[in-house]
Design a protein around this motif. Sequence first.
Motif, short mmCIF file in Angstrom:
data_model
loop_
_atom_site.label_atom_id
_atom_site.label_comp_id
_atom_site.label_asym_id
_atom_site.label_seq_id
_atom_site.Cartn_x
_atom_site.Cartn_y
_atom_site.Cartn_z
N PHE A 210 -24.18 -49.47 -29.73
CA PHE A 210 -25.57 -49.83 -30.02
C PHE A 210 -26.07 -50.64 -28.86
N ALA A 211 -24.77 -51.72 -28.68
CA ALA A 211 -25.11 -53.46 -27.70
C ALA A 211 -26.09 -52.63 -26.38
N PHE A 212 -24.80 -51.69 -26.06
CA PHE A 212 -26.04 -50.63 -24.33
C PHE A 212 -26.80 -50.50 -24.51
N ASP A 213 -27.00 -49.88 -25.72
CA ASP A 213 -28.19 -48.51 -25.87
C ASP A 213 -29.51 -49.93 -25.99
N GLY A 214 -29.41 -50.96 -26.93
CA GLY A 214 -30.55 -51.39 -27.64
C GLY A 214 -30.88 -52.48 -25.76
N MET A 215 -29.95 -53.06 -25.30
CA MET A 215 -29.97 -53.55 -23.68
C MET A 215 -30.87 -52.76 -23.16
N ASN A 216 -30.46 -51.58 -23.39
CA ASN A 216 -30.97 -50.33 -22.27
C ASN A 216 -32.14 -50.09 -21.93
N VAL A 217 -32.47 -50.87 -23.68
CA VAL A 217 -34.14 -49.90 -23.98
C VAL A 217 -35.59 -51.16 -23.42
N LEU A 218 -34.87 -52.05 -23.32
CA LEU A 218 -35.21 -53.42 -23.09
C LEU A 218 -35.60 -53.53 -21.66
#
Length: 363
Positions: A297-305
Motif C-alpha cells: 500500500f505504501a508503494f502504491d500510495g507513493m506512486n499515486v503522488l
Amino acid sequence: MKLPLSIFLLAACFLSLIAQKSEPVKIGYLIQDNTYVSARQGAELAVKTANEKGGLDGRPFQVIVKSMEGPWGTGSKQAVDLIFEDKVWALLGTHDGRNGHLVEQAATKSTTVFVSAWPSDPTLSYAFVPWFFNVVPTDLEQADMLINDIYNRNRSARIAVIADDSYEAKQSVKAFQRITDEKRHEKPVLLNFETYKDKPAVFISEIKKSGANCIVLFAGPLNSAAVVRAIKEQSLSLPLYASLNVLNENVLKAGQLNDMNNMLQIPSGLWSEVKIKQFRQAYFKTYGSYPGLSAAFAFDGMNVLIESIKKCKSSEREKIQEAITTFDSEGVTGRIAFDEHGNRKDLNVVCRVQNGLPVAFIK
C-alpha cells in the motif's frame, strides 16, 4: 573588457534554471514508528523506481520520512514540520487512524495533498476534505465486501465477531454492525478478545456455543495472530475472515504471518498476479526480503503522488490535487481510482491470504 549587464542577467537566469532542475521533488512520509521498516521500504522503492526512469523531467524525487513516536500530538507537529520547514510537495502516511486525523488537519489548513496508505477509519473522509485520498478501503467498504461474500456463500450465516479494545477494532466493529443492520442480516455475536486471551480453550468453546458458522476477526495484529494460533491448535474448522490491518508485517514475525496462509480471507481489490510478482522481485532485489501488505500500500500510495506530480508537472498544490482526483491506474493492490470523498472505489473482492498478501480467491 566589461560584459553587458544583459549577459550577466542571462547567465544568472541560466544558472538558476540549472539549480532548479537539480532540486529534488520532496514528498513527506509519516510512519507510525521506527519499526515500520517494511512500509518505509515500500515507499522508498517507489521513489527509487521513479528516479531510475528520470524522475520529474530530470529532477529526482526525494522522500523525507518522519516517525510519529512520542506523546500524543507528535503526528501533527511532524506533519507541520514537513509542510513548512521541509517544504514538501505532498504527504503520504502509514499510521493509525487517530494520527491520520492529526495529519489530515495539518494538510487541510495548509491545502497540502495527503494520501493515506494504511488506516481504514472511515471518519477520515467524513469532513469531505478535497486534499485527502485513501488507497486503503475503509472499514465500511471492507465490511460490505466481507458481508456480501459471507452471505453469498451461506444464506443462513451466523457470524462471530472477535475484537479487542484497540481504536481500529472499535471502528471496524462499528462499521460491520452498521452494514449488517443496513442489509437486515442477523446481528453478529460479539466476543471480546481481552476476556479470553489467556484461555484459548475456553475461547474456542464460546465460539462453538455461539452457534457461529463463520468468524470475522477485528483485532490488532498480535492479538489476531494469537486467535489464529488458538483456532489451529483447537482444530476449529470455520471460515475465518479478517480486516486488512491484521496483516501488518511491521508488527508480526514471519512465522505469525505464515500461520495465516490459506486460513484468512480479507477484503481487497483484485490484485494483479503480474504486478505482485514484479513488486516482490524488485523489493527482494533491493532489500533482501519479501514485502508485506503495508509495503504494497505504501508503494502504491507513493506512486499515486509521483504519477500525479509527473502529470501536472507542478508544485502547485491545487494542480496536484486535481491530478489525483482524476487518477485511474493499475497498482500492485489493483485498480486505483477515487470517489468524490477521496475514498478508493470499485473494490468488491474477498481474497485468501498467502505469504502475507491477498491472492484471488478461487471458488
